[in-house]
Scaffold this motif. Structure first.
Motif, PDB file in Angstrom:
ATOM      1  N   ALA A 158      28.141  42.725  59.317  1.00 41.87           N
ATOM      2  CA  ALA A 158      29.236  42.590  58.354  1.00 41.87           C
ATOM      3  C   ALA A 158      30.423  41.868  58.977  1.00 41.87           C
ATOM      4  N   ILE A 159      30.729  42.199  60.222  1.00 43.17           N
ATOM      5  CA  ILE A 159      31.833  41.544  60.931  1.00 43.17           C
ATOM      6  C   ILE A 159      31.546  40.057  61.091  1.00 43.17           C
ATOM      7  N   ARG A 160      30.332  39.736  61.528  1.00 45.90           N
ATOM      8  CA  ARG A 160      29.957  38.334  61.736  1.00 45.90           C
ATOM      9  C   ARG A 160      30.018  37.553  60.427  1.00 45.90           C
ATOM     10  N   LEU A 161      29.422  38.094  59.365  1.00 46.76           N
ATOM     11  CA  LEU A 161      29.418  37.403  58.074  1.00 46.76           C
ATOM     12  C   LEU A 161      30.823  37.248  57.514  1.00 46.76           C
ATOM     13  N   THR A 162      31.649  38.255  57.700  1.00 46.23           N
ATOM     14  CA  THR A 162      33.027  38.178  57.215  1.00 46.23           C
ATOM     15  C   THR A 162      33.796  37.095  57.950  1.00 46.23           C
ATOM     16  N   ARG A 163      33.641  37.052  59.250  1.00 44.16           N
ATOM     17  CA  ARG A 163      34.343  36.005  60.030  1.00 44.16           C
ATOM     18  C   ARG A 163      33.866  34.625  59.625  1.00 44.16           C
ATOM     19  N   GLU A 164      32.552  34.467  59.413  1.00 44.69           N
ATOM     20  CA  GLU A 164      32.019  33.170  58.987  1.00 44.69           C
ATOM     21  C   GLU A 164      32.549  32.783  57.617  1.00 44.69           C
ATOM     22  N   ALA A 165      32.592  33.745  56.703  1.00 42.85           N
ATOM     23  CA  ALA A 165      33.077  33.470  55.348  1.00 42.85           C
ATOM     24  C   ALA A 165      34.556  33.105  55.361  1.00 42.85           C
ATOM     25  N   ARG A 166      35.318  33.800  56.181  1.00 42.98           N
ATOM     26  CA  ARG A 166      36.759  33.518  56.239  1.00 42.98           C
ATOM     27  C   ARG A 166      37.028  32.165  56.875  1.00 42.98           C
ATOM     28  N   ARG A 167      36.216  31.800  57.864  1.00 43.55           N
ATOM     29  CA  ARG A 167      36.353  30.463  58.465  1.00 43.55           C
ATOM     30  C   ARG A 167      36.049  29.393  57.431  1.00 43.55           C
ATOM     31  N   GLY A 168      34.995  29.607  56.659  1.00 43.46           N
ATOM     32  CA  GLY A 168      34.614  28.650  55.619  1.00 43.46           C
ATOM     33  C   GLY A 168      35.667  28.525  54.540  1.00 43.46           C
ATOM     34  N   ALA A 169      36.307  29.626  54.193  1.00 44.44           N
ATOM     35  CA  ALA A 169      37.333  29.625  53.151  1.00 44.44           C
ATOM     36  C   ALA A 169      38.607  28.942  53.633  1.00 44.44           C
ATOM     37  N   GLY A 170      38.801  28.876  54.932  1.00 50.60           N
ATOM     38  CA  GLY A 170      40.013  28.296  55.485  1.00 50.60           C
ATOM     39  C   GLY A 170      39.985  26.793  55.590  1.00 50.60           C
ATOM     40  N   ARG A 171      38.844  26.201  55.316  1.00 47.74           N
ATOM     41  CA  ARG A 171      38.731  24.736  55.452  1.00 47.74           C
ATOM     42  C   ARG A 171      39.369  23.993  54.315  1.00 47.74           C
TER      43      ARG A 171
END
Length: 77
Positions: free
Chosen positions: A64-77
């Motif tokens: 969950a931590i990994r997926l959340t960090r990946e999703a937040r990175r993607g949303a920040g682009r």
């Protein structure tokens, strides 16, 4: 069991703080439910099952931590 449960609890809390409920709800709730079940098993002195459940909780909290960090990175682009 206590060490495993503490580690799992910390990971679930970290996932919650990162807003994993929003970004990785399946993994977050799977981890949370396994941790709660581990605590229930420990209360009944079934430490083997409790330890196994805590291990699964920690594994899914990590996901969950990994997926959340990946999703937040993607949303920040």
């Amino acid at each position: 069991y206590a060490i495993q449960a503490n580690a799992a609890s910390n990971k679930v809390e970290e996932a919650r703080e990162l807003d994993a409920e929003k970004y990785a709800p399946y993994e977050y709730y799977y981890a949370k439910e396994h941790l709660e079940k581990a605590e229930a098993e420990a209360a009944e002195a079934d430490y083997s099952d409790a330890s196994n459940l805590a291990e699964v909780a920690e594994e899914y909290a990590d996901k969950a931590i990994r997926l959340t960090r990946e999703a937040r990175r993607g949303a920040g682009r």
